[in-house]
Design a protein around this motif. Structure first.
Motif, short mmCIF file in Angstrom:
data_model
loop_
_atom_site.label_atom_id
_atom_site.label_comp_id
_atom_site.label_asym_id
_atom_site.label_seq_id
_atom_site.Cartn_x
_atom_site.Cartn_y
_atom_site.Cartn_z
N GLU A 1 -30.98 44.75 -19.64
CA GLU A 1 -31.21 44.74 -21.09
C GLU A 1 -29.87 44.71 -21.81
O GLU A 1 -28.95 45.41 -21.43
CB GLU A 1 -31.94 46.01 -21.49
CG GLU A 1 -33.35 45.75 -21.96
CD GLU A 1 -34.08 47.04 -22.24
OE1 GLU A 1 -33.56 47.84 -23.06
OE2 GLU A 1 -35.14 47.26 -21.64
N THR A 2 -29.79 43.91 -22.85
CA THR A 2 -28.53 43.84 -23.59
C THR A 2 -28.77 44.14 -25.06
O THR A 2 -29.88 44.04 -25.57
CB THR A 2 -27.86 42.46 -23.44
OG1 THR A 2 -28.74 41.46 -23.97
CG2 THR A 2 -27.52 42.16 -22.00
N ARG A 3 -27.69 44.52 -25.72
CA ARG A 3 -27.72 44.82 -27.15
C ARG A 3 -26.84 43.83 -27.88
O ARG A 3 -25.97 43.20 -27.28
CB ARG A 3 -27.16 46.23 -27.40
CG ARG A 3 -27.96 47.32 -26.74
CD ARG A 3 -27.55 48.69 -27.27
NE ARG A 3 -26.20 49.05 -26.86
CZ ARG A 3 -25.51 50.08 -27.38
NH1 ARG A 3 -26.04 50.80 -28.33
NH2 ARG A 3 -24.30 50.36 -26.96
N SER A 4 -27.03 43.77 -29.18
CA SER A 4 -26.22 42.90 -30.02
C SER A 4 -25.55 43.69 -31.12
O SER A 4 -26.12 44.66 -31.62
CB SER A 4 -27.11 41.84 -30.69
OG SER A 4 -27.62 40.95 -29.74
N LEU B 1 -16.93 41.49 -20.23
CA LEU B 1 -18.02 41.23 -21.15
C LEU B 1 -18.33 39.75 -21.18
O LEU B 1 -17.45 38.93 -21.39
CB LEU B 1 -17.61 41.70 -22.55
CG LEU B 1 -18.60 41.38 -23.68
CD1 LEU B 1 -19.90 42.14 -23.49
CD2 LEU B 1 -17.97 41.70 -25.02
N LYS B 2 -19.59 39.43 -20.92
CA LYS B 2 -20.05 38.05 -21.10
C LYS B 2 -20.99 38.11 -22.30
O LYS B 2 -22.01 38.78 -22.26
CB LYS B 2 -20.84 37.59 -19.87
CG LYS B 2 -19.95 37.13 -18.72
CD LYS B 2 -20.83 36.49 -17.66
CE LYS B 2 -20.10 35.64 -16.65
NZ LYS B 2 -19.04 34.80 -17.14
N SER B 3 -20.59 37.45 -23.37
CA SER B 3 -21.41 37.52 -24.57
C SER B 3 -21.38 36.20 -25.31
O SER B 3 -20.64 35.29 -24.96
CB SER B 3 -20.92 38.66 -25.47
OG SER B 3 -19.63 38.38 -25.97
N VAL B 4 -22.23 36.12 -26.33
CA VAL B 4 -22.30 34.93 -27.17
C VAL B 4 -22.18 35.37 -28.62
O VAL B 4 -22.87 36.30 -29.06
CB VAL B 4 -23.63 34.17 -26.96
CG1 VAL B 4 -23.76 33.02 -27.97
CG2 VAL B 4 -23.72 33.64 -25.54
N ALA C 1 -24.00 38.91 -28.97
CA ALA C 1 -25.08 39.35 -28.10
C ALA C 1 -24.62 39.40 -26.65
O ALA C 1 -23.83 38.56 -26.21
CB ALA C 1 -26.26 38.38 -28.22
N GLY C 2 -25.10 40.41 -25.92
CA GLY C 2 -24.82 40.44 -24.49
C GLY C 2 -24.20 41.73 -23.98
O GLY C 2 -23.72 41.79 -22.86
#
Length: 143
Positions: free
Chosen positions: A7-10, A89-92, A111-112
Protein backbone atom coordinates in the motif's frame (compact mmCIF):
# COMPACT_ATOMS: atom_id res chain seq x y z
CA UNK A 1 -7.53 -7.78 0.93
CA UNK A 2 -4.85 -5.10 1.21
CA UNK A 3 -1.23 -5.80 1.87
CA UNK A 4 0.38 -3.14 4.09
CA UNK A 5 3.76 -3.65 2.43
CA UNK A 6 2.44 -2.73 -1.02
CA UNK A 7 0.00 0.00 0.00
CA UNK A 8 1.29 3.44 -0.82
CA UNK A 9 0.43 6.98 0.20
CA UNK A 10 0.51 10.24 -1.67
CA UNK A 11 1.62 13.73 -0.74
CA UNK A 12 -0.77 16.29 -2.23
CA UNK A 13 -0.08 20.03 -2.15
CA UNK A 14 -2.46 22.50 -3.74
CA UNK A 15 -2.08 26.19 -4.34
CA UNK A 16 -3.76 29.03 -6.23
CA UNK A 17 -1.58 31.30 -8.34
CA UNK A 18 -2.77 34.63 -9.79
CA UNK A 19 -1.25 33.77 -13.17
CA UNK A 20 -2.45 32.11 -16.37
CA UNK A 21 -1.82 28.35 -16.80
CA UNK A 22 0.60 29.15 -19.66
CA UNK A 23 2.86 31.06 -17.28
CA UNK A 24 2.89 28.20 -14.76
CA UNK A 25 3.44 25.70 -17.55
CA UNK A 26 6.60 27.50 -18.66
CA UNK A 27 7.95 27.40 -15.09
CA UNK A 28 7.15 23.67 -14.87
CA UNK A 29 8.73 22.71 -18.21
CA UNK A 30 11.64 25.03 -19.03
CA UNK A 31 14.93 23.78 -17.53
CA UNK A 32 16.33 27.22 -16.61
CA UNK A 33 13.06 28.04 -14.79
CA UNK A 34 12.76 24.60 -13.14
CA UNK A 35 16.25 25.19 -11.74
CA UNK A 36 15.07 28.40 -10.06
CA UNK A 37 12.21 26.88 -8.07
CA UNK A 38 13.01 23.15 -7.91
CA UNK A 39 16.50 21.91 -8.80
CA UNK A 40 19.20 21.78 -11.46
CA UNK A 41 18.01 19.44 -14.20
CA UNK A 42 18.25 18.24 -17.77
CA UNK A 43 14.49 18.16 -18.29
CA UNK A 44 12.80 18.24 -21.70
CA UNK A 45 9.01 18.35 -22.05
CA UNK A 46 8.81 15.16 -24.13
CA UNK A 47 7.16 11.88 -23.13
CA UNK A 48 9.84 9.23 -22.58
CA UNK A 49 12.60 11.79 -21.96
CA UNK A 50 14.86 10.67 -19.10
CA UNK A 51 16.37 13.27 -16.82
CA UNK A 52 17.76 13.86 -13.37
CA UNK A 53 17.30 16.54 -10.74
CA UNK A 54 20.19 17.73 -8.57
CA UNK A 55 19.71 19.70 -5.39
CA UNK A 56 21.92 20.58 -2.45
CA UNK A 57 20.08 17.93 -0.38
CA UNK A 58 20.50 15.12 -2.89
CA UNK A 59 19.76 13.85 -6.35
CA UNK A 60 16.72 12.39 -8.04
CA UNK A 61 17.92 10.11 -10.82
CA UNK A 62 16.29 8.12 -13.58
CA UNK A 63 13.28 10.39 -13.85
CA UNK A 64 11.16 9.83 -16.93
CA UNK A 65 8.44 12.02 -18.40
CA UNK A 66 5.23 9.95 -18.42
CA UNK A 67 2.56 12.37 -19.62
CA UNK A 68 2.30 15.86 -21.01
CA UNK A 69 -0.81 17.81 -21.84
CA UNK A 70 0.37 21.39 -22.39
CA UNK A 71 -0.94 23.90 -19.82
CA UNK A 72 -2.90 21.08 -18.11
CA UNK A 73 -0.95 18.04 -16.91
CA UNK A 74 2.65 17.00 -16.44
CA UNK A 75 3.69 13.71 -14.89
CA UNK A 76 7.08 12.10 -14.33
CA UNK A 77 8.75 9.43 -12.26
CA UNK A 78 10.71 10.64 -9.24
CA UNK A 79 13.11 7.94 -8.09
CA UNK A 80 15.30 8.95 -5.19
CA UNK A 81 18.25 6.63 -4.62
CA UNK A 82 19.76 6.79 -1.16
CA UNK A 83 22.83 5.20 0.44
CA UNK A 84 20.42 3.57 2.88
CA UNK A 85 18.08 1.41 0.76
CA UNK A 86 15.22 2.00 3.22
CA UNK A 87 15.10 5.56 1.92
CA UNK A 88 14.97 4.59 -1.76
CA UNK A 89 11.82 5.97 -3.29
CA UNK A 90 10.05 5.07 -6.50
CA UNK A 91 7.30 7.58 -7.02
CA UNK A 92 5.38 9.56 -9.60
CA UNK A 93 4.88 13.32 -9.45
CA UNK A 94 1.86 14.77 -11.26
CA UNK A 95 1.18 18.47 -11.76
CA UNK A 96 -2.41 19.38 -12.64
CA UNK A 97 -3.25 22.92 -13.72
CA UNK A 98 -6.84 24.14 -13.63
CA UNK A 99 -7.75 27.65 -14.81
CA UNK A 100 -9.74 29.68 -12.26
CA UNK A 101 -11.34 33.11 -12.43
CA UNK A 102 -8.33 34.48 -10.52
CA UNK A 103 -5.55 32.55 -12.28
CA UNK A 104 -4.58 28.90 -11.93
CA UNK A 105 -5.12 26.17 -9.36
CA UNK A 106 -2.05 23.93 -9.18
CA UNK A 107 -2.29 20.46 -7.67
CA UNK A 108 0.94 18.56 -7.08
CA UNK A 109 0.70 14.88 -6.16
CA UNK A 110 3.66 12.67 -5.38
CA UNK A 111 2.42 9.09 -5.21
CA UNK A 112 4.25 5.95 -4.15
CA UNK A 113 5.36 6.32 -0.53
CA UNK A 114 5.41 2.98 1.27
CA UNK A 115 4.06 2.84 4.81
CA UNK A 116 7.61 2.16 6.07
CA UNK A 117 8.85 5.49 4.63
CA UNK A 118 7.55 8.10 7.09
CA UNK A 119 10.72 10.21 6.75
CA UNK A 120 10.47 10.36 2.96
CA UNK A 121 6.75 11.14 3.20
CA UNK A 122 7.33 13.94 5.73
CA UNK A 123 10.26 15.28 3.73
CA UNK A 124 8.19 15.43 0.55
CA UNK A 125 5.30 17.13 2.34
CA UNK A 126 7.67 19.81 3.62
CA UNK A 127 9.66 19.94 0.37
CA UNK A 128 6.73 20.54 -1.96
CA UNK A 129 5.42 23.37 0.23
CA UNK A 130 8.85 25.00 -0.03
CA UNK A 131 9.15 24.34 -3.78
CA UNK A 132 5.74 25.94 -4.40
CA UNK A 133 6.75 28.98 -2.34
CA UNK A 134 9.81 29.28 -4.59
CA UNK A 135 7.58 28.85 -7.64
CA UNK A 136 5.29 31.64 -6.44
CA UNK A 137 8.27 33.97 -6.00
CA UNK A 138 9.58 33.10 -9.46
CA UNK A 139 6.18 33.72 -11.07
CA UNK A 140 5.75 37.05 -9.26
CA UNK A 141 8.91 38.46 -10.79
CA UNK A 142 8.41 40.66 -13.84
CA UNK A 143 9.04 38.75 -17.09
Amino acid sequence: MSNAATETRSVVVEREFPFAPEKLWRALTQPHLIEEWLMKNDFKPAVGHQFSLRGDWGRVLDCEVLAIEPNKTLSYTWNHVHDDAAYNLKSVVTFTLTPTSAGTHLRVEQAGFRSDQPQAFGGAKFGWQKFLENLGQLLARPD
